[in-house]
Design a protein around this motif. Structure first.
Motif, PDB file in Angstrom:
ATOM      1  N   ILE A 127       5.090   6.665   1.594  1.00 44.13           N
ATOM      2  CA  ILE A 127       5.377   5.752   2.696  1.00 44.13           C
ATOM      3  C   ILE A 127       4.732   4.425   2.326  1.00 44.13           C
ATOM      4  CG2 ILE A 127       4.983   5.246   5.137  1.00 44.13           C
ATOM      5  CD1 ILE A 127       4.992   8.271   5.620  1.00 44.13           C
ATOM      6  N   ILE A 128       5.523   3.378   2.310  1.00 44.73           N
ATOM      7  CA  ILE A 128       5.067   2.081   1.819  1.00 44.73           C
ATOM      8  C   ILE A 128       4.871   1.133   2.991  1.00 44.73           C
ATOM      9  CG2 ILE A 128       5.640   0.135   0.310  1.00 44.73           C
ATOM     10  CD1 ILE A 128       7.387   2.087  -1.303  1.00 44.73           C
ATOM     11  N   THR A 129       3.693   0.520   3.053  1.00 42.59           N
ATOM     12  CA  THR A 129       3.380  -0.441   4.119  1.00 42.59           C
ATOM     13  C   THR A 129       2.741  -1.683   3.508  1.00 42.59           C
ATOM     14  OG1 THR A 129       1.149   0.435   4.506  1.00 42.59           O
ATOM     15  CG2 THR A 129       2.968   1.452   5.750  1.00 42.59           C
TER      16      THR A 129
ATOM     17  N   LEU B 112       4.278  11.370  -9.810  1.00 39.79           N
ATOM     18  CA  LEU B 112       5.098  10.171  -9.954  1.00 39.79           C
ATOM     19  C   LEU B 112       5.831   9.854  -8.667  1.00 39.79           C
ATOM     20  CD1 LEU B 112       6.517  11.327 -13.396  1.00 39.79           C
ATOM     21  CD2 LEU B 112       4.628   9.727 -13.033  1.00 39.79           C
ATOM     22  N   HIS B 113       6.316   8.616  -8.540  1.00 37.82           N
ATOM     23  CA  HIS B 113       7.009   8.253  -7.304  1.00 37.82           C
ATOM     24  C   HIS B 113       8.424   7.742  -7.531  1.00 37.82           C
ATOM     25  CE1 HIS B 113       5.933   4.195  -8.521  1.00 37.82           C
ATOM     26  NE2 HIS B 113       6.690   3.719  -7.560  1.00 37.82           N
ATOM     27  N   CYS B 114       8.711   7.166  -8.693  1.00 30.07           N
ATOM     28  CA  CYS B 114      10.002   6.503  -8.893  1.00 30.07           C
ATOM     29  C   CYS B 114      10.797   7.162 -10.020  1.00 30.07           C
ATOM     30  CB  CYS B 114       9.764   5.023  -9.212  1.00 30.07           C
ATOM     31  SG  CYS B 114      11.269   4.123  -9.646  1.00 30.07           S
TER      32      CYS B 114
ATOM     33  N   THR C 163       0.848  -1.191   0.000  1.00 34.77           N
ATOM     34  CA  THR C 163       0.000   0.000   0.000  1.00 34.77           C
ATOM     35  C   THR C 163       0.881   1.236   0.000  1.00 34.77           C
ATOM     36  OG1 THR C 163      -1.811  -1.100   1.174  1.00 34.77           O
ATOM     37  CG2 THR C 163      -1.743   1.309   1.281  1.00 34.77           C
ATOM     38  N   ASP C 164       0.606   2.170  -0.910  1.00 32.00           N
ATOM     39  CA  ASP C 164       1.339   3.440  -0.974  1.00 32.00           C
ATOM     40  C   ASP C 164       0.547   4.521  -0.252  1.00 32.00           C
ATOM     41  OD1 ASP C 164       3.664   2.899  -2.829  1.00 32.00           O
ATOM     42  OD2 ASP C 164       2.024   2.278  -4.131  1.00 32.00           O
ATOM     43  N   HIS C 165       1.182   5.175   0.712  1.00 32.62           N
ATOM     44  CA  HIS C 165       0.551   6.277   1.421  1.00 32.62           C
ATOM     45  C   HIS C 165       1.163   7.583   0.908  1.00 32.62           C
ATOM     46  CE1 HIS C 165      -1.312   3.555   4.379  1.00 32.62           C
ATOM     47  NE2 HIS C 165      -0.191   2.858   4.250  1.00 32.62           N
ATOM     48  N   VAL C 166       0.328   8.423   0.312  1.00 30.36           N
ATOM     49  CA  VAL C 166       0.797   9.676  -0.280  1.00 30.36           C
ATOM     50  C   VAL C 166       0.106  10.844   0.404  1.00 30.36           C
ATOM     51  CG1 VAL C 166       1.334   8.610  -2.500  1.00 30.36           C
ATOM     52  CG2 VAL C 166      -0.964   9.518  -2.099  1.00 30.36           C
ATOM     53  N   PRO C 167       0.659  12.047   0.274  1.00 28.04           N
ATOM     54  CA  PRO C 167       0.054  13.211   0.937  1.00 28.04           C
ATOM     55  C   PRO C 167      -1.396  13.437   0.501  1.00 28.04           C
ATOM     56  CG  PRO C 167       2.248  13.731   0.121  1.00 28.04           C
ATOM     57  CD  PRO C 167       1.904  12.390  -0.432  1.00 28.04           C
ATOM     58  N   ASP C 168      -2.197  13.888   1.445  1.00 29.52           N
ATOM     59  CA  ASP C 168      -3.610  14.152   1.171  1.00 29.52           C
ATOM     60  C   ASP C 168      -3.745  15.561   0.590  1.00 29.52           C
ATOM     61  OD1 ASP C 168      -6.342  13.974   1.047  1.00 29.52           O
ATOM     62  OD2 ASP C 168      -6.666  14.384   3.181  1.00 29.52           O
ATOM     63  N   VAL C 169      -3.313  15.658  -0.644  1.00 28.42           N
ATOM     64  CA  VAL C 169      -3.356  16.931  -1.358  1.00 28.42           C
ATOM     65  C   VAL C 169      -4.221  16.736  -2.606  1.00 28.42           C
ATOM     66  CG1 VAL C 169      -1.987  18.591  -2.699  1.00 28.42           C
ATOM     67  CG2 VAL C 169      -1.103  17.701  -0.533  1.00 28.42           C
TER      68      VAL C 169
ATOM     69  N   ASN D  68       7.854  13.390   3.945  1.00 23.99           N
ATOM     70  CA  ASN D  68       8.507  12.524   4.925  1.00 23.99           C
ATOM     71  C   ASN D  68      10.010  12.677   4.762  1.00 23.99           C
ATOM     72  OD1 ASN D  68       9.571  10.298   3.064  1.00 23.99           O
ATOM     73  ND2 ASN D  68       7.388  10.254   2.558  1.00 23.99           N
ATOM     74  N   PRO D  69      10.823  12.163   5.705  1.00 15.03           N
ATOM     75  CA  PRO D  69      12.266  12.389   5.658  1.00 15.03           C
ATOM     76  C   PRO D  69      12.943  11.945   4.360  1.00 15.03           C
ATOM     77  CG  PRO D  69      11.640  11.588   7.814  1.00 15.03           C
ATOM     78  CD  PRO D  69      10.415  11.491   6.964  1.00 15.03           C
ATOM     79  N   GLY D  70      12.368  10.999   3.644  1.00 11.01           N
ATOM     80  CA  GLY D  70      12.976  10.557   2.391  1.00 11.01           C
ATOM     81  C   GLY D  70      12.758  11.504   1.234  1.00 11.01           C
ATOM     82  N   SER D  71      11.899  12.499   1.406  1.00 14.92           N
ATOM     83  CA  SER D  71      11.551  13.395   0.297  1.00 14.92           C
ATOM     84  C   SER D  71      12.751  14.207  -0.182  1.00 14.92           C
ATOM     85  CB  SER D  71      10.435  14.338   0.733  1.00 14.92           C
ATOM     86  OG  SER D  71       9.281  13.636   1.123  1.00 14.92           O
TER      87      SER D  71
END
Length: 307
Positions: A228-230, A130-132, A112-118, A151-154
């Motif tokens: 954020i991937i879970t 895009l993500h990758c 599951t990909d969690h992305v900003p609620d924008v 998130n810190p990886g951004s």
């Protein structure tokens, strides 16, 4: 329909690149295999799949259709459905009431990909949100790009994306850079724009910019986000008692074997960063290990029957 009376050698949960690749290997090994697929691939919104040798640029749907046709040629059964629960043994119950048993289990259900609620992020996912960079960077090279901080990886994402364009903007949004990170971003010509992002600006079905809460609009051709991937909420491997790491993903060996006897994992279900080609390779490796494990059991059963 009840399939419990005729057990499969292997049940594969997930019909993406990892699951189909494993099914192909096992079908060719003359194993009785079922693939259970819910029909919701992670990369469905993407028009093309990149970085897969000999398949670069192929639409993801075409890869899946080709894979399904190939496994059918080896007698693999493809079942459309969602797994409800799995009993020890393994008896797999689907949400529609079907049930089947298998000697071994391979879980390849993705993440599951969690992305900003924008506003605009979900709608443009896989298109121009895009993500990758490795999957999409080449296609948007030398264009005005943005990275949405969440998130810190951004921030590392922004530094990585700089390889594809000299016009990269980092939207701090909810992830402000530290003083040291700000120096590093500035050193590589990555502009930092402070303040929360209000929405993505879409015109004529394409992303044209990013609007901030203060009304400022920054023109961009594409925006990247580090999700954020879970594991999926059902997290089958967790429910099956497999040992997990600190992020909730099952711990596996080099073949995908979990700590629970008879259960393997492959693809994003156990490796959240795996690309399509990586997932396919993991599915193949898991299939070979599963077949070897079954062969060991076949030998033991044959010896007992002969005594």
């Amino acid at each position: 329909m009840n399939l419990e009376t005729n057990p499969y050698d292997v049940a594969i949960i997930g019909g993406g690149a990892a699951g189909l690749s494993a099914a192909l290997v096992l079908g060719r090994a003359r194993r009785r295999v079922a693939v259970i697929d819910a029909g919701a691939p992670r990369n469905a919104p993407a028009a093309h799949m990149q970085g897969y040798l000999s398949r670069d640029g192929m639409p993801p749907s075409e890869l899946l259709a080709t894979g399904r046709a190939e496994i059918a040629g080896y007698g693999v059964d493809l079942l459309e459905g969602v797994v409800d629960h799995i009993d020890p043994g393994f008896t797999i119950h689907l949400a529609d009431g079907q049930a089947l048993t298998a000697r071994r289990l391979l879980v390849a259900t993705g993440v599951t990909d969690h992305v900003p609620d924008v506003p605009g992020v979900r709608e443009r996912w896989g298109r121009d949100l895009l993500h990758c960079p490795y999957c999409h960077g080449w296609e948007v090279r030398d264009q005005p790009l943005g990275v949405l901080g969440s998130n810190p990886g951004s921030i590392l994402h922004a530094q990585l994306l700089r390889q594809w364009s000299d016009d990269v903007v980092y939207f701090a949004h909810t992830q402000e850079p530290t003083a040291h990170e700000a120096v590093e971003l500035d050193a590589r010509g990555i502009q930092v724009i402070h303040g929360e992002v209000a929405r993505l600006v879409i015109e004529d079905d394409r992303l044209t910019g990013v609007e901030l809460r203060d009304g400022q609009i920054v023109p961009r051709a594409a925006v990247f986000v580090r999700p954020i991937i879970t594991p999926h909420p059902d997290n089958l491997l967790a429910h099956l008692g497999c040992d997990l790491d600190d992020t909730g993903f099952a711990l596996v060996d080099s073949t995908g074997r979990t700590s629970t006897p008879g259960i393997w994992g492959a693809g994003n279900a156990v490796d959240p960063r795996a690309q399509v080609i990586t997932a396919a390779g993991q599915g193949s490796a898991a299939a070979i290990a599963i077949n070897a494990d079954l062969t060991t059991e076949d030998i033991s059963l044959a010896v007992k029957a002969d005594q």
